[in-house]
Scaffold this motif. Structure first.
Motif, PDB file in Angstrom:
ATOM      1  N   GLU A 277      64.220 -14.610  42.808  1.00  0.00           N
ATOM      2  CA  GLU A 277      64.034 -13.785  43.995  1.00  0.00           C
ATOM      3  C   GLU A 277      65.159 -12.765  44.081  1.00  0.00           C
ATOM      4  N   ILE A 278      64.862 -11.640  44.710  1.00  0.00           N
ATOM      5  CA  ILE A 278      65.876 -10.685  45.153  1.00  0.00           C
ATOM      6  C   ILE A 278      65.850 -10.720  46.680  1.00  0.00           C
ATOM      7  N   TRP A 279      67.010 -10.725  47.296  1.00  0.00           N
ATOM      8  CA  TRP A 279      67.065 -10.720  48.754  1.00  0.00           C
ATOM      9  C   TRP A 279      67.554  -9.372  49.263  1.00  0.00           C
ATOM     10  N   GLU A 280      66.861  -8.863  50.274  1.00  0.00           N
ATOM     11  CA  GLU A 280      67.301  -7.667  50.983  1.00  0.00           C
ATOM     12  C   GLU A 280      67.562  -8.049  52.435  1.00  0.00           C
ATOM     13  N   ILE A 281      68.741  -7.684  52.935  1.00  0.00           N
ATOM     14  CA  ILE A 281      69.138  -8.042  54.292  1.00  0.00           C
ATOM     15  C   ILE A 281      69.473  -6.753  55.047  1.00  0.00           C
ATOM     16  N   PRO A 282      68.587  -6.264  55.921  1.00  0.00           N
ATOM     17  CA  PRO A 282      68.867  -5.032  56.651  1.00  0.00           C
ATOM     18  C   PRO A 282      69.956  -5.231  57.695  1.00  0.00           C
ATOM     19  N   TYR A 283      70.771  -4.182  57.892  1.00  0.00           N
ATOM     20  CA  TYR A 283      71.820  -4.233  58.898  1.00  0.00           C
ATOM     21  C   TYR A 283      71.730  -3.075  59.879  1.00  0.00           C
ATOM     22  N   SER A 284      70.846  -2.117  59.631  1.00  0.00           N
ATOM     23  CA  SER A 284      70.807  -0.895  60.433  1.00  0.00           C
ATOM     24  C   SER A 284      69.415  -0.649  60.971  1.00  0.00           C
ATOM     25  N   SER A 285      69.331  -0.040  62.143  1.00  0.00           N
ATOM     26  CA  SER A 285      68.024   0.298  62.709  1.00  0.00           C
ATOM     27  C   SER A 285      67.305   1.336  61.874  1.00  0.00           C
ATOM     28  N   ARG A 286      68.027   2.049  60.984  1.00  0.00           N
ATOM     29  CA  ARG A 286      67.360   2.991  60.091  1.00  0.00           C
ATOM     30  C   ARG A 286      66.317   2.286  59.240  1.00  0.00           C
ATOM     31  N   ALA A 287      66.567   1.020  58.935  1.00  0.00           N
ATOM     32  CA  ALA A 287      65.653   0.280  58.069  1.00  0.00           C
ATOM     33  C   ALA A 287      64.279   0.130  58.694  1.00  0.00           C
ATOM     34  N   GLU A 288      64.187   0.234  60.019  1.00  0.00           N
ATOM     35  CA  GLU A 288      62.898   0.067  60.683  1.00  0.00           C
ATOM     36  C   GLU A 288      61.914   1.164  60.289  1.00  0.00           C
ATOM     37  N   ALA A 289      62.429   2.330  59.891  1.00  0.00           N
ATOM     38  CA  ALA A 289      61.558   3.445  59.530  1.00  0.00           C
ATOM     39  C   ALA A 289      61.057   3.350  58.096  1.00  0.00           C
ATOM     40  N   LEU A 290      61.594   2.427  57.329  1.00  0.00           N
ATOM     41  CA  LEU A 290      61.203   2.321  55.930  1.00  0.00           C
ATOM     42  C   LEU A 290      60.004   1.396  55.788  1.00  0.00           C
ATOM     43  N   PRO A 316      68.068 -10.509  59.135  1.00  0.00           N
ATOM     44  CA  PRO A 316      66.934 -11.213  58.538  1.00  0.00           C
ATOM     45  C   PRO A 316      66.891 -11.003  57.032  1.00  0.00           C
ATOM     46  N   VAL A 317      66.275 -11.953  56.347  1.00  0.00           N
ATOM     47  CA  VAL A 317      66.197 -11.919  54.887  1.00  0.00           C
ATOM     48  C   VAL A 317      64.786 -11.558  54.462  1.00  0.00           C
ATOM     49  N   ARG A 318      64.669 -10.539  53.642  1.00  0.00           N
ATOM     50  CA  ARG A 318      63.411 -10.187  53.012  1.00  0.00           C
ATOM     51  C   ARG A 318      63.475 -10.668  51.570  1.00  0.00           C
ATOM     52  N   ARG A 319      62.514 -11.469  51.161  1.00  0.00           N
ATOM     53  CA  ARG A 319      62.490 -12.009  49.810  1.00  0.00           C
ATOM     54  C   ARG A 319      61.551 -11.165  48.934  1.00  0.00           C
ATOM     55  N   ILE A 320      62.035 -10.779  47.780  1.00  0.00           N
ATOM     56  CA  ILE A 320      61.197 -10.088  46.801  1.00  0.00           C
ATOM     57  C   ILE A 320      61.089 -10.992  45.575  1.00  0.00           C
ATOM     58  N   PRO A 321      59.920 -11.552  45.308  1.00  0.00           N
ATOM     59  CA  PRO A 321      59.781 -12.430  44.144  1.00  0.00           C
ATOM     60  C   PRO A 321      59.829 -11.633  42.846  1.00  0.00           C
TER      61      PRO A 321
END
Length: 521
Positions: A277-290, A316-321
């Motif tokens: 897995e690859i994990w992506e963890i957003p920290y900014s409200s900018r990520a909401e637009a992606l 939050p953690v987004r998992r990319i298999p």
């Protein structure tokens, strides 16, 4: 044999040895070792002495270190105080698992935190005459210091102590004022480059790989081998905000190989050693637009159940298999694509971060060191290049069709590749080859070696870094009586030599905070 299986075998052997009536290793440890390595073996002034933290050290080598000490560290020799059987018992005992699994939670992290310079006492302006954005932070592994180097005058303006075994490369605040340094033993220090002083410290793990700093300057994320966690710190005072256990979908606990920041995405991205897995963890409200948070593959998890995306402090953690273990990453300049290397495969995997899946594979045999890769424009196209830890080759890849453009032969396997947007050259070391005392200079247009330099015959040359203007290229002579050798980046002639104690990486403020084309991010 993968490390978890090797670790289990070592632990079983150690436990058997301990049970065979050998000297009381636990008592010997408390008498001779606990003051430096911690009563619970989780480290203090010295590193943690638990199986997961001992790397590829064997009990036999550990016994030799106990008997003879370790040069350039505070580890003394015990051969004149302990008998051979006692030394052997100690060496095997540290490979036996402790009574409880090692843990390093938020409370333990907080207990180690110190603010050395409160905000009101920070420098109001730089206390030196150097360009604050053309400073270098030079890691000197030989005696555990960092030197702050003026990139214009090419002079050291300060030298500060660090924890032992700095690892993963210092990272800067977005304005370049502060630098954060991580050690293998989990210590994080924050240094003010205006005041030239350490301002805060904390121990975020037992065995740490590296850290990353959010591009809004609010957060530091630390990736740990032990325990298997990602730790979020407040960048201002290093206060722990969240400890994220790293556990795959299948329940497998995983070490963190590295953590990166993806500024255009407003997120951290973690490479995991033991799960696919690859994990992506957003920290900014900018990520909401992606467009990255839709579809069944995206799984937000918090320590206590589900957490809404980007809730304050949620991370939050987004998992990319992915289809294999990927533990070394390179990103395209826009952070749309992640290129990951696997130690088990002859191919690198290309992951489209918005879509969240693999889209291509690149023919990259050996072991490409993608974290040290760079990109540039070549004949109207964007290409990436990576050194290789197993083969004497720099591979150049087209980032549009993911095809190999050229394999440039070098004198041996290399560790670091560097350039600058104003330079026609890319520099690569031969860190693992028989000619490890050379650096080779590659013409970025002709895609061939243009020059071979030998800064100090017989001594390892490594890690080139440019100043902010692309005028100078700095090379480390990796030796206790080493140096940083400064070259004119255009003529390739030596300009100056600064004596240093086993200098490793050199990190230029401007190149790092602007994500310069020729440096790793």
């Amino acid at each position: 044999m993968r490390w978890p299986e090797r670790l289990a075998a070592l632990a079983l052997a150690a436990a058997a040895a301990v049970a065979q009536g050998t000297p009381d290793a636990a008592a010997l440890y408390q008498t001779h070792c606990a003051s430096c390595h911690g009563a619970d073996r989780l480290g203090g002034m010295g590193p943690a002495l638990v199986p997961e933290n001992l790397g590829r050290l064997s009990p036999e080598k550990a016994a030799r270190v106990i008997a003879e000490g370790r040069a350039a560290t505070q580890m003394p020799a015990f051969g004149d105080r302990l008998g051979a059987d006692e030394i052997e018992a100690l060496a095997r005992w540290i490979f036996a698992p402790p009574p409880a699994p090692p843990a390093w939670d938020a409370a333990r992290i907080e207990a180690t935190r110190r603010v050395l310079v409160p905000p009101e006492r920070l420098a109001k302006a730089p206390r030196h005459g150097a360009d604050p954005l053309n400073l270098f932070v030079v890691v000197e592994l030989g005696d555990h210091h960092i030197s702050i180097l003026d990139g214009d005058r090419l002079e050291v303006i300060a030298r500060l102590p660090t924890p032992r075994a700095v690892h993963g490369g210092p990272k800067f605040s977005p304005d370049g004022r502060f630098v954060y340094v991580a050690s293998r033993d989990g210590w994080i220090i924050k240094v003010d480059l205006w005041g030239l002083e350490r301002v805060a410290e904390v121990r975020a793990g037992i065995n740490t790989r590296n850290l990353a700093v959010s591009d809004d300057g609010r957060y530091v994320m630390v990736g740990n081998y032990l325990p298997h966690t990602l730790v979020v710190l407040d960048a201002a005072d290093l206060r722990p905000l969240r400890v994220i256990p790293v556990v795959g979908r299948d329940g497998t606990s995983s070490r963190v190989s590295a953590v990166y920041v993806a500024p255009p995405r407003g997120s951290f991205i973690a490479a995991l050693k033991d799960v696919r897995e690859i994990w992506e963890i957003p920290y900014s409200s900018r990520a909401e637009a992606l467009p990255v948070y839709e579809g069944p593959m995206h799984d937000y998890r918090a320590d206590s159940g589900e957490a809404p995306p980007l809730a304050e402090g949620a991370f939050p953690v987004r998992r990319i298999p992915v289809g294999t273990f990927l533990d070394d990453f390179l990103f395209d300049p826009e952070y749309r694509f992640l290129i990951g290397a696997s130690r088990q495969s002859r191919t690198a995997r290309v992951v489209h971060l918005a879509v969240g899946r693999e889209i291509a594979r690149i023919d990259l045999p050996g072991l490409p060191h993608l974290a040290s890769g760079i990109t540039w424009r070549w004949r109207g196209r964007r290409v990436m290049a990576t050194p290789n830890l197993r083969e004497g080759v720099v591979t150049v890849v087209d980032l549009q069709d993911w095809k190999v453009v050229r394999r440039i032969s070098t004198l041996g396997p290399g560790f670091f590749l560097r350039s600058h947007e104003k330079s026609r050259y890319a520099w690569v070391d031969v860190f693992f080859g028989k000619d490890r005392d050379v650096v080779q200079v590659i013409d970025k247009e002709r895609l061939e070696v243009a020059a071979t330099l030998r800064p100090a015959p017989g001594k390892t040359a490594a890690h080139v870094e440019f100043d902010r203007h692309g005028r100078y290229a700095l090379v480390s002579v990796w030796d206790m009586d080493g140096a940083v050798v400064v070259y004119d980046a255009r003529t390739l002639q030596e300009v100056k030599r600064l004596p240093m104690r086993k200098p490793s990486g050199k990190y230029n403020v401007w190149n790092k905070i602007t994500r310069s084309e020729g440096t790793s991010h």
